[in-house]
Motif scaffolding. Structure first.
Motif, PDB file in Angstrom:
ATOM      1  N   MET A 140       0.932  -1.153   0.014  1.00 32.03           N
ATOM      2  CA  MET A 140      -0.065  -0.069  -0.096  1.00 32.03           C
ATOM      3  C   MET A 140       0.765   1.508   0.000  1.00 32.03           C
ATOM      4  O   MET A 140       0.599   2.172  -0.591  1.00 32.03           O
ATOM      5  CB  MET A 140      -1.112   0.029   1.194  1.00 32.03           C
ATOM      6  CG  MET A 140      -2.081  -1.084   1.175  1.00 32.03           C
ATOM      7  SD  MET A 140      -3.146  -1.391   2.434  1.00 32.03           S
ATOM      8  CE  MET A 140      -4.155  -2.593   1.870  1.00 32.03           C
ATOM      9  N   HIS A 141       2.061   1.308   0.942  1.00 30.56           N
ATOM     10  CA  HIS A 141       3.024   2.239   0.641  1.00 30.56           C
ATOM     11  C   HIS A 141       3.281   2.511  -0.703  1.00 30.56           C
ATOM     12  O   HIS A 141       3.544   3.675  -1.197  1.00 30.56           O
ATOM     13  CB  HIS A 141       4.169   2.125   1.538  1.00 30.56           C
ATOM     14  CG  HIS A 141       3.889   2.029   2.952  1.00 30.56           C
ATOM     15  ND1 HIS A 141       4.803   1.372   3.910  1.00 30.56           N
ATOM     16  CD2 HIS A 141       2.957   2.435   3.755  1.00 30.56           C
ATOM     17  CE1 HIS A 141       4.168   1.478   5.149  1.00 30.56           C
ATOM     18  NE2 HIS A 141       2.906   2.207   5.152  1.00 30.56           N
TER      19      HIS A 141
ATOM     20  N   GLN B  36       0.746   4.088  -2.923  1.00 26.92           N
ATOM     21  CA  GLN B  36       0.442   5.512  -2.523  1.00 26.92           C
ATOM     22  C   GLN B  36       1.538   6.282  -2.979  1.00 26.92           C
ATOM     23  O   GLN B  36       1.205   7.357  -3.516  1.00 26.92           O
ATOM     24  CB  GLN B  36       0.519   5.538  -0.755  1.00 26.92           C
ATOM     25  CG  GLN B  36       0.155   7.030  -0.257  1.00 26.92           C
ATOM     26  CD  GLN B  36      -1.116   7.238  -0.267  1.00 26.92           C
ATOM     27  OE1 GLN B  36      -2.178   6.882  -0.456  1.00 26.92           O
ATOM     28  NE2 GLN B  36      -1.091   8.810   0.150  1.00 26.92           N
TER      29      GLN B  36
ATOM     30  N   PHE C 118      -6.255   3.347  -3.601  1.00 24.50           N
ATOM     31  CA  PHE C 118      -6.450   1.999  -3.302  1.00 24.50           C
ATOM     32  C   PHE C 118      -7.318   1.456  -2.069  1.00 24.50           C
ATOM     33  O   PHE C 118      -7.565   2.383  -1.450  1.00 24.50           O
ATOM     34  CB  PHE C 118      -4.964   1.258  -2.915  1.00 24.50           C
ATOM     35  CG  PHE C 118      -4.329   2.193  -1.657  1.00 24.50           C
ATOM     36  CD1 PHE C 118      -3.708   3.277  -1.891  1.00 24.50           C
ATOM     37  CD2 PHE C 118      -4.355   1.453  -0.421  1.00 24.50           C
ATOM     38  CE1 PHE C 118      -2.921   3.729  -0.832  1.00 24.50           C
ATOM     39  CE2 PHE C 118      -3.810   1.998   0.607  1.00 24.50           C
ATOM     40  CZ  PHE C 118      -3.085   3.258   0.446  1.00 24.50           C
TER      41      PHE C 118
ATOM     42  N   GLU D 184      -4.532   0.243   9.910  1.00 25.89           N
ATOM     43  CA  GLU D 184      -3.300   0.582   9.286  1.00 25.89           C
ATOM     44  C   GLU D 184      -3.476   0.944   7.939  1.00 25.89           C
ATOM     45  O   GLU D 184      -2.765   1.787   7.345  1.00 25.89           O
ATOM     46  CB  GLU D 184      -2.222  -0.685   9.460  1.00 25.89           C
ATOM     47  CG  GLU D 184      -1.840  -0.824  11.034  1.00 25.89           C
ATOM     48  CD  GLU D 184      -2.847  -1.768  11.558  1.00 25.89           C
ATOM     49  OE1 GLU D 184      -3.597  -2.514  10.842  1.00 25.89           O
ATOM     50  OE2 GLU D 184      -2.680  -1.885  12.841  1.00 25.89           O
TER      51      GLU D 184
ATOM     52  N   PHE E 292      -6.044   2.293   6.479  1.00 27.10           N
ATOM     53  CA  PHE E 292      -6.485   3.753   6.478  1.00 27.10           C
ATOM     54  C   PHE E 292      -5.642   4.605   6.722  1.00 27.10           C
ATOM     55  O   PHE E 292      -5.082   5.680   6.471  1.00 27.10           O
ATOM     56  CB  PHE E 292      -7.788   3.802   7.554  1.00 27.10           C
ATOM     57  CG  PHE E 292      -8.960   3.509   7.015  1.00 27.10           C
ATOM     58  CD1 PHE E 292      -9.563   3.883   5.719  1.00 27.10           C
ATOM     59  CD2 PHE E 292      -9.657   2.465   7.564  1.00 27.10           C
ATOM     60  CE1 PHE E 292     -10.555   3.584   5.230  1.00 27.10           C
ATOM     61  CE2 PHE E 292     -11.161   2.144   7.286  1.00 27.10           C
ATOM     62  CZ  PHE E 292     -11.470   2.627   5.900  1.00 27.10           C
ATOM     63  N   ALA E 293      -4.692   4.366   7.768  1.00 25.71           N
ATOM     64  CA  ALA E 293      -3.404   5.146   8.294  1.00 25.71           C
ATOM     65  C   ALA E 293      -2.544   5.462   7.057  1.00 25.71           C
ATOM     66  O   ALA E 293      -2.063   6.621   6.907  1.00 25.71           O
ATOM     67  CB  ALA E 293      -2.776   4.401   9.363  1.00 25.71           C
ATOM     68  N   ALA E 294      -2.441   4.291   6.081  1.00 22.49           N
ATOM     69  CA  ALA E 294      -1.506   4.505   5.159  1.00 22.49           C
ATOM     70  C   ALA E 294      -2.217   5.296   4.009  1.00 22.49           C
ATOM     71  O   ALA E 294      -1.520   5.309   2.893  1.00 22.49           O
ATOM     72  CB  ALA E 294      -1.004   3.059   4.405  1.00 22.49           C
ATOM     73  N   GLY E 295      -3.357   5.569   3.992  1.00 21.87           N
ATOM     74  CA  GLY E 295      -4.010   6.225   3.079  1.00 21.87           C
ATOM     75  C   GLY E 295      -5.032   5.669   2.250  1.00 21.87           C
ATOM     76  O   GLY E 295      -5.517   5.941   1.177  1.00 21.87           O
TER      77      GLY E 295
ATOM     78  N   VAL F 147     -11.273   7.974  11.478  1.00 21.87           N
ATOM     79  CA  VAL F 147     -10.122   8.395  10.561  1.00 21.87           C
ATOM     80  C   VAL F 147     -10.386   9.704   9.796  1.00 21.87           C
ATOM     81  O   VAL F 147      -9.480  10.509   9.800  1.00 21.87           O
ATOM     82  CB  VAL F 147      -9.862   7.108   9.402  1.00 21.87           C
ATOM     83  CG1 VAL F 147      -8.924   7.554   8.512  1.00 21.87           C
ATOM     84  CG2 VAL F 147      -9.471   6.008  10.277  1.00 21.87           C
TER      85      VAL F 147
END
Lengths: 293, 293, 293, 293
Positions: free
Chosen positions: A176-177, A180, A187, A197, A199-202, A225
């Protein structure tokens, strides 16, 4: 291509069967769709892994597809999984879904013989070229046997215009990183115990069958979030995590159907060889659901 | 249960398609079966991985199954793969094969949702209980997504009477050692580049598509083992190993169909998304075949 | 470079410790070396995995190395493992072994930080350039954390003149096929339960600690292969396989030291954190040894 | 046991070597420690993976350990890695560190022979029983070859009183979820590219060598999490992620030492076989560092 804004909690439907397992129970399917929409999910996704799409005959698949789209009736967007082992059959399903009003189709490259990257790309290109609606690319090697690297996904995004969304279900946050950082395409997370995590990652959304059982907790997590309240999101996530772990470990069709039955919606059992949830599992699920109410 | 003596070189058939890929070419199928039997193989196995069984419609599957059994006409035993994602459909195929005269059916537990050991056992029991012919259990996690440990295989052998043979395709020789030590049931090797060592370890036979292209080398290897001539077996094995590696790496339907075309039997292409062999691959295959004649 | 002809059964020595574990027991080491040579092994290999080379201080390593070479006294070739985490220390050990009369040194690229192919190649080149005796390259990712592909091994063989032998311990027979096909350099099997198939595939020798316990069976297997008697080799292999599996699973230092004690040679225990064999294990080992006598 | 409050950014020191690689450069080590503390890190951790602890002689290890603790001088807590292959040597190092004033010791169960759970537990118990300061258990199978499941970690926490912290470096966020749910013991993240999600999941701190190069970004990320500002934390994380990925992929000793040199602190090269960063790597690192200033 202009794409519907898919975001938030994307609810996956089960496919209810009659008591003897031979027929699809459309009435129960309709109830399950209404419950999901009434609970507030932001989109409906029929015929995915949860929906046992792979276990249906072609006639059953068509029936469930057409009925689901009609039942949703544009209250929220509908994302129809059109995966099939051959390209020809996947194309047929994609066209069928588009003709019946699907907003998005989702494509997982299922395989028997391992596919090369060129074969996977051609598969997406053939489906993309045969329809006008957007495609959500779906990566889930645990069920499909095909793992698409982020590099391959980026190549598909570049070559097939209407692949405009990516659903990542490996559970590997590093992918996911990369998505992004390396792409503008939104994604979506398909791994339940990664909800916080991702959602934290976008992640733009969470593709999940959990709203069949605990919709408010799923929605509250997303809202926390959006509200930039990490502490609250963490608290909400750990509250629902035991259930998310349980449904992942027990298998989505078995656990969700058992849970629906506990909440008054009879949806039959999964198709054999997949077993329905056993008695210890039902006991555990029942306790989890009581705790979360 | 008295079981046909399956041993030696078990030849897997491809499923030929028409030029446009939409129809099965039964005539070409008949030719390929005759060629295999005339070359001396000890059994014929239609609709396996090589036969693209997973890529056929139900009607096509029935057509190929019935035709193949009839064409073999008891010249050698016929082993029909009856795998399907649902237990109900696998049972139907097993009955169909038995009714049409199959000597043995082969069962691979294909999966979308991962199967528990209990689910796999019940799957075999359901199929076993619905037919009278013996079953060859087939383990091939690379294509099926389901890996059966030797412990599980032994439990299935114990609980399902007519599972009387095991085809092991993981390529892990230690599993064959365990089968040899812990069971009286014959095992067969399904991993081409393991042919020499599987025979060394005691395999009763070699399940392979290679006899479509190099039958004499395959048969000679088996004869050298029967003659207790390890040096000759080693020499014969290394002679054919480049081809065995090539067809494994390139995918059996693509490479075998390309090879058949080179030897004058037009069998069409694999079904998409599987690609036919590309030009560099055809060049390489052609050189390998020349070397081996 | 002219290389000693290393072939057949290469016996690995344990490193005996005093009862309190703090000292090396050279006397017991001498007895174990004599027993191995008297039983007929074709070479002696001190300070390998079995020899707990990684668990010794530098002074202990030097002591065991010098003593072992002197004790063997050229009755058979001596192959000394000189692996160390840093290149500088591995070079020092290699020189030490050569100066003290080792015929061959063995090098396993142990690692803490994962090594690149260039780093591994440079490691071998540095060691090779500092000594005049041949090197047996040793691949065993399970203990070293570094897996060398066949391609990398071939590159090392090409670039470092005195790497003239390969010991393969992954247990992957396909790697031996590649070595046999792509190189003239002899390969040796370091995976006990692969003994039969490695010889079938052309291995020049078997690197094993088993001759500490069952030398005759190990030697007979090799003789049967030399005599081209596959049936006999298979029978001999299956006879000793339960013991080979047991010592692999139980860990070589723990099981071999326990077995030596049962046969009257006290060699102490492995160094902690490695446990000595527990009581159920000793019982099982004792029964296995009785069966094999 | 009362434990120092370890939290936030735990800075890992490199071990500088002289130009010829044979000596430790204590002066450079002192400068690097001062820089880390002046930049604001919450603890200092010498002799970890970054510190090449595994590549030092015992005398060097003692020298670096004693010097580091003295240099930190209680400005922040000191966490000394005392891992060694044998239990006896790890105990000696743990005692040494305690005697010289370490606040915490960190223990990674390095292995040559695979360790059983009982062996790992006994290893921790032996170390724990020999010192009075708390232990941070460290799980990092990629370097140690030993993977401790959460179940095993919980058993160790239960049986060894002074194991009061867990550093998880598998990069598997699900293990952190389990630790958070099943234990009151604080956990710390040792996987740089997981920094954001580990904090989201509740990690008490981040064990990292990155503050040698980009301390302010590391500290700002932690502050954003403390301030419950997920959006800012995400933005800060993605800003530093390219560097975090780079140092992980390039190896911490090589990349951190190269980066220190670029910022005016000469710390020598890693010990062979580990290579220093090559020219393309240095170019890339230089560009990353410019971007982040």
């Amino acid at each position: 291509m202009s794409s519907p804004t898919i975001h938030g909690i994307i609810g996956y439907t089960i496919t209810p069967f009659s008591a003897d397992g031979t027929r699809v129970d459309l009435d129960a399917l309709g109830h399950s769709i209404d419950r999901l929409i009434d609970s507030g999910v932001h989109a409906i996704a029929p015929l995915g892994s949860t929906g046992e799409g792979a276990y249906l005959s072609d006639a059953e698949w068509d029936e469930v597809s057409a009925y689901s789209i009609k039942k949703v009736a544009n209250r929220v967007p509908t994302i129809v999984s059109v995966s099939d082992l051959t390209t020809a059959k996947a194309v047929r399903r994609a066209r069928f879904a588009e003709e019946h009003g699907a907003d998005v189709v989702m494509v997982l490259p299922t395989s028997y013989w391992k596919l090369s990257e060129a074969e996977i790309l051609a598969h997406y290109a053939a489906i993309g070229g045969s329809i006008g609606v957007p495609i959500m690319l779906y990566n889930n090697p645990a069920t499909s046997g095909t793992d698409m690297s982020v590099d391959l996904i980026l190549r598909i995004l570049k070559h097939v215009d209407n692949v405009t969304m990516v659903k990542e279900s490996t559970g590997d946050i590093q992918r996911m990183h990369q998505l992004q950082r390396l792409s503008d395409v939104p994604f979506y997370n398909g791994c339940n115990p990664l909800a916080l995590e991702a959602f934290a990652a976008g992640a733009q959304g969470w593709c999940t069958a959990a709203p069949n059982l605990i919709p408010q907790l799923n929605l509250d997590l997303y809202q926390a979030v959006l509200a930039n309240d990490l502490d609250k999101a963490r608290q909400l996530f750990y509250r629902q995590l035991p259930l998310l772990d349980f449904i992942l470990k027990g298998g989505l069709p078995a656990t969700i159907k058992a849970g629906l039955r506990m909440t008054g919606l009879e949806a039959g059992d999964p198709r054999l060889p997949v077993f329905p949830l056993d008695e210890p599992g039902r006991q555990q699920l029942s306790e989890l659901l009581v705790t979360l109410r």
